[in-house]
Design a protein around this motif. Structure first.
Motif, PDB file in Angstrom:
ATOM      1  N   UNK A   7       0.810  -1.208   0.000  1.00  0.00           N
ATOM      2  CA  UNK A   7       0.000   0.000   0.000  1.00  0.00           C
ATOM      3  C   UNK A   7       0.846   1.262   0.000  1.00  0.00           C
ATOM      4  N   UNK A   8       2.053   1.192   0.572  1.00  0.00           N
ATOM      5  CA  UNK A   8       2.915   2.365   0.576  1.00  0.00           C
ATOM      6  C   UNK A   8       3.461   2.675  -0.810  1.00  0.00           C
ATOM      7  N   UNK A   9       3.302   1.735  -1.761  1.00  0.00           N
ATOM      8  CA  UNK A   9       3.786   1.948  -3.126  1.00  0.00           C
ATOM      9  C   UNK A   9       2.716   2.530  -4.043  1.00  0.00           C
ATOM     10  N   UNK A  10       1.491   2.671  -3.562  1.00  0.00           N
ATOM     11  CA  UNK A  10       0.387   3.082  -4.423  1.00  0.00           C
ATOM     12  C   UNK A  10       0.628   4.450  -5.051  1.00  0.00           C
ATOM     13  N   UNK A  11       1.121   5.393  -4.270  1.00  0.00           N
ATOM     14  CA  UNK A  11       1.336   6.735  -4.810  1.00  0.00           C
ATOM     15  C   UNK A  11       2.372   6.713  -5.928  1.00  0.00           C
ATOM     16  N   UNK A  12       3.423   5.894  -5.769  1.00  0.00           N
ATOM     17  CA  UNK A  12       4.421   5.794  -6.830  1.00  0.00           C
ATOM     18  C   UNK A  12       3.824   5.102  -8.056  1.00  0.00           C
ATOM     19  N   UNK A  13       2.995   4.093  -7.841  1.00  0.00           N
ATOM     20  CA  UNK A  13       2.314   3.441  -8.960  1.00  0.00           C
ATOM     21  C   UNK A  13       1.501   4.466  -9.744  1.00  0.00           C
ATOM     22  N   UNK A  14       0.756   5.294  -9.025  1.00  0.00           N
ATOM     23  CA  UNK A  14      -0.094   6.279  -9.684  1.00  0.00           C
ATOM     24  C   UNK A  14       0.738   7.270 -10.491  1.00  0.00           C
ATOM     25  N   UNK A  15       1.876   7.691  -9.939  1.00  0.00           N
ATOM     26  CA  UNK A  15       2.731   8.636 -10.656  1.00  0.00           C
ATOM     27  C   UNK A  15       3.259   8.026 -11.946  1.00  0.00           C
ATOM     28  N   UNK A  16       3.651   6.756 -11.903  1.00  0.00           N
ATOM     29  CA  UNK A  16       4.141   6.085 -13.103  1.00  0.00           C
ATOM     30  C   UNK A  16       3.032   5.942 -14.149  1.00  0.00           C
ATOM     31  N   UNK A  17       1.845   5.592 -13.688  1.00  0.00           N
ATOM     32  CA  UNK A  17       0.723   5.430 -14.622  1.00  0.00           C
ATOM     33  C   UNK A  17       0.383   6.757 -15.285  1.00  0.00           C
ATOM     34  N   UNK A  18       0.355   7.818 -14.498  1.00  0.00           N
ATOM     35  CA  UNK A  18       0.042   9.137 -15.068  1.00  0.00           C
ATOM     36  C   UNK A  18       1.111   9.585 -16.060  1.00  0.00           C
ATOM     37  N   UNK A  19       2.348   9.139 -15.828  1.00  0.00           N
ATOM     38  CA  UNK A  19       3.437   9.496 -16.743  1.00  0.00           C
ATOM     39  C   UNK A  19       3.471   8.593 -17.971  1.00  0.00           C
ATOM     40  N   UNK A  78       4.140   5.339 -18.029  1.00  0.00           N
ATOM     41  CA  UNK A  78       5.239   4.378 -17.971  1.00  0.00           C
ATOM     42  C   UNK A  78       4.749   3.022 -17.486  1.00  0.00           C
ATOM     43  N   UNK A  79       4.975   1.965 -18.253  1.00  0.00           N
ATOM     44  CA  UNK A  79       4.619   0.625 -17.793  1.00  0.00           C
ATOM     45  C   UNK A  79       5.606   0.145 -16.738  1.00  0.00           C
ATOM     46  N   UNK A  80       5.147  -0.754 -15.895  1.00  0.00           N
ATOM     47  CA  UNK A  80       5.997  -1.343 -14.864  1.00  0.00           C
ATOM     48  C   UNK A  80       5.385  -2.665 -14.443  1.00  0.00           C
ATOM     49  N   UNK A  81       6.092  -3.403 -13.639  1.00  0.00           N
ATOM     50  CA  UNK A  81       5.573  -4.659 -13.099  1.00  0.00           C
ATOM     51  C   UNK A  81       5.494  -4.550 -11.581  1.00  0.00           C
ATOM     52  N   UNK A  82       4.446  -5.110 -11.047  1.00  0.00           N
ATOM     53  CA  UNK A  82       4.253  -5.157  -9.604  1.00  0.00           C
ATOM     54  C   UNK A  82       4.427  -6.591  -9.136  1.00  0.00           C
ATOM     55  N   UNK A  95       2.867  -9.010 -11.751  1.00  0.00           N
ATOM     56  CA  UNK A  95       1.786  -8.549 -12.626  1.00  0.00           C
ATOM     57  C   UNK A  95       2.256  -7.370 -13.459  1.00  0.00           C
ATOM     58  N   UNK A  96       2.132  -7.423 -14.792  1.00  0.00           N
ATOM     59  CA  UNK A  96       2.462  -6.264 -15.610  1.00  0.00           C
ATOM     60  C   UNK A  96       1.384  -5.191 -15.476  1.00  0.00           C
ATOM     61  N   UNK A  97       1.797  -3.945 -15.419  1.00  0.00           N
ATOM     62  CA  UNK A  97       0.864  -2.823 -15.291  1.00  0.00           C
ATOM     63  C   UNK A  97       1.135  -1.849 -16.428  1.00  0.00           C
ATOM     64  N   UNK A  98       0.131  -1.641 -17.252  1.00  0.00           N
ATOM     65  CA  UNK A  98       0.264  -0.707 -18.359  1.00  0.00           C
ATOM     66  C   UNK A  98      -0.793   0.373 -18.224  1.00  0.00           C
ATOM     67  N   UNK A  99      -0.437   1.630 -18.419  1.00  0.00           N
ATOM     68  CA  UNK A  99      -1.440   2.706 -18.345  1.00  0.00           C
ATOM     69  C   UNK A  99      -2.624   2.413 -19.268  1.00  0.00           C
ATOM     70  N   UNK A 100      -3.825   2.551 -18.705  1.00  0.00           N
ATOM     71  CA  UNK A 100      -5.023   2.311 -19.496  1.00  0.00           C
ATOM     72  C   UNK A 100      -5.658   0.965 -19.272  1.00  0.00           C
ATOM     73  N   UNK A 101      -4.912   0.012 -18.664  1.00  0.00           N
ATOM     74  CA  UNK A 101      -5.556  -1.282 -18.423  1.00  0.00           C
ATOM     75  C   UNK A 101      -6.349  -1.232 -17.119  1.00  0.00           C
ATOM     76  N   UNK A 102      -7.156  -2.262 -16.901  1.00  0.00           N
ATOM     77  CA  UNK A 102      -8.091  -2.240 -15.783  1.00  0.00           C
ATOM     78  C   UNK A 102      -7.385  -2.164 -14.434  1.00  0.00           C
ATOM     79  N   UNK A 103      -6.293  -2.911 -14.296  1.00  0.00           N
ATOM     80  CA  UNK A 103      -5.587  -2.898 -13.018  1.00  0.00           C
ATOM     81  C   UNK A 103      -4.934  -1.542 -12.772  1.00  0.00           C
TER      82      UNK A 103
END
Length: 369
Positions: free
Chosen positions: A2-14, A16-20, A154-162
């Motif tokens: 949960x402490x990583x959520x804000x960083x996840x959001x920043x990457x998604x808004x930018x 940038x894909x990443x994996x969790x 889990x791969x995370x790409x901006x625009x996907x449901x996750x």
């Protein structure tokens, strides 16, 4: 996680894909709990991540093939590599300088295996499982403490449901966040989802804003506490002196504490040496059920404080909960060392440890709730 959520959001808004990577289950001795997470972010410098070729490096161990720790599929087992190659076992991180890691899972080679699985997941859009290897298998990702971890990548790409779900949780107050990590392996087989629930963020309230308070605020922030500093002197209670504090209150301490939320997840540390209010502040913290109450001072000061507390009508049962003189006996001298001593005692009170050197104890090192 949960402490990583804000960083996840920043990457998604930018964009940038990443994996969790998140710990789905843990058994035995392991340093992180279920739900702990790590982000693998490729392209930190703008260039695509690459892996060094083991055969091209004469300094690598002969015969060191690919790491078998990137198991994929719902039937992934410790030490198998059904999902393709990771970085080499001799140097799993070689050639991956362009990958950024945020958070941690074990501090060992489990992270190395996760990086390879994360890059594969981002390449094909399918989740991976990584299961820590058993003891005795030198090539499997295994915890040095002998525990067993089952991780979901889990791969995370901006625009996907996750990604959209992570953005929604980032807009939710930290104490109410709840993440459901979808668990579908590389074959498309559904596995049990990993649910990460928000826990209340502990609070450390520091009364007094001198050098010891500055050091303790930094230590409390380091362990993830919400830090509140209270001091009636505006010269001391400043943002410049207390950058780690979430809240700074310039008020008479007993009045300030009377209005703050205090409960079992609250630590109150009175560091003022000010006899005009420290007994009243301690009494208030004890009566309101703070999980930890400590006060700075010598043993002589402690005896005077006890007399004042009894004069205020504080019962012996409450006085027995007071940590005074505050902190563990580490031989601390400087404010920074004293802050370590105090924070160690707070962690001990919260987690239920014994405070003895681990080398002189037996039984599990990592306790689980």
């Amino acid at each position: 996680m949960l402490e990583l959520i804000d960083r996840c959001a920043a990457l998604i808004r930018a964009g940038r894909p990443f994996a969790l990577a998140v710990i789905a289950s843990a058994s035995g001795s392991s340093p992180r709990e279920v739900g702990s997470g790590m982000l693998v972010v490729p392209g930190a410098t703008g260039a695509p991540p690459t892996r060094a070729d083991a055969a091209a490096d004469p300094d690598r161990d002969a015969g060191a093939g690919t790491s078998p720790g990137c198991g994929t599929g719902s039937d992934a087992t410790p030490g198998t590599g059904a999902g393709g190659s990771c970085a080499t076992a001799a140097d799993p991180l070689a050639g991956l300088d362009d990958v950024e890691l945020v958070g941690s899972l074990s501090g060992g080679c489990v992270e190395s295996a996760v990086i390879g699985a994360a890059l594969e997941a981002l390449a094909d859009g399918r989740s991976r499982r990584v299961v820590s290897g058993p003891e005795g298998d030198v090539f499997a990702p295994a915890l040095t403490c002998g525990g067993l971890l089952d991780l979901l990548v889990v791969p995370v790409r901006p625009g996907d449901a996750f990604a959209d779900a992570l953005l929604a949780q980032a807009a939710t107050p930290p104490g109410r966040r709840r993440i459901v990590v979808p668990a579908v392996d590389a074959t498309g087989t559904a596995c049990p989802a990993v649910v990460v629930e928000a826990r209340p963020r502990p609070t450390t309230i520091i009364v007094g804003a001198e050098a010891f308070a500055q050091a303790l605020a930094a230590q409390a922030a380091l362990v993830g506490d919400r830090v509140v500093v209270c001091d009636p002197r505006p010269l001391f209670a400043t943002r410049a002196r207390l950058p780690q504090a979430d809240e700074i209150i310039v008020r008479w301490p007993p009045r300030a504490l009377a209005e703050l939320a205090i409960g079992p997840d609250t630590a109150v540390c009175v560091l003022t040496h000010d006899e005009r209010h420290d007994a009243e502040t301690v009494a208030l913290a004890l009566r309101r059920g703070a999980g930890y109450v400590g006060a700075l001072g010598s043993r002589r000061t402690h005896e005077r404080r006890l007399r004042r507390l009894r004069a205020l009508g504080v019962e012996d049962a409450l006085l027995a909960r007071l940590h005074s003189p505050i902190g563990l006996d580490l031989g601390a001298v400087t404010p920074a060392e004293t802050a370590v001593s105090i924070m160690a005692e707070i962690v001990l009170a919260r987690r239920g440890g014994g405070g003895a050197p681990l080398g002189r104890t037996s039984g599990p090192i990592h306790r689980r709730d």
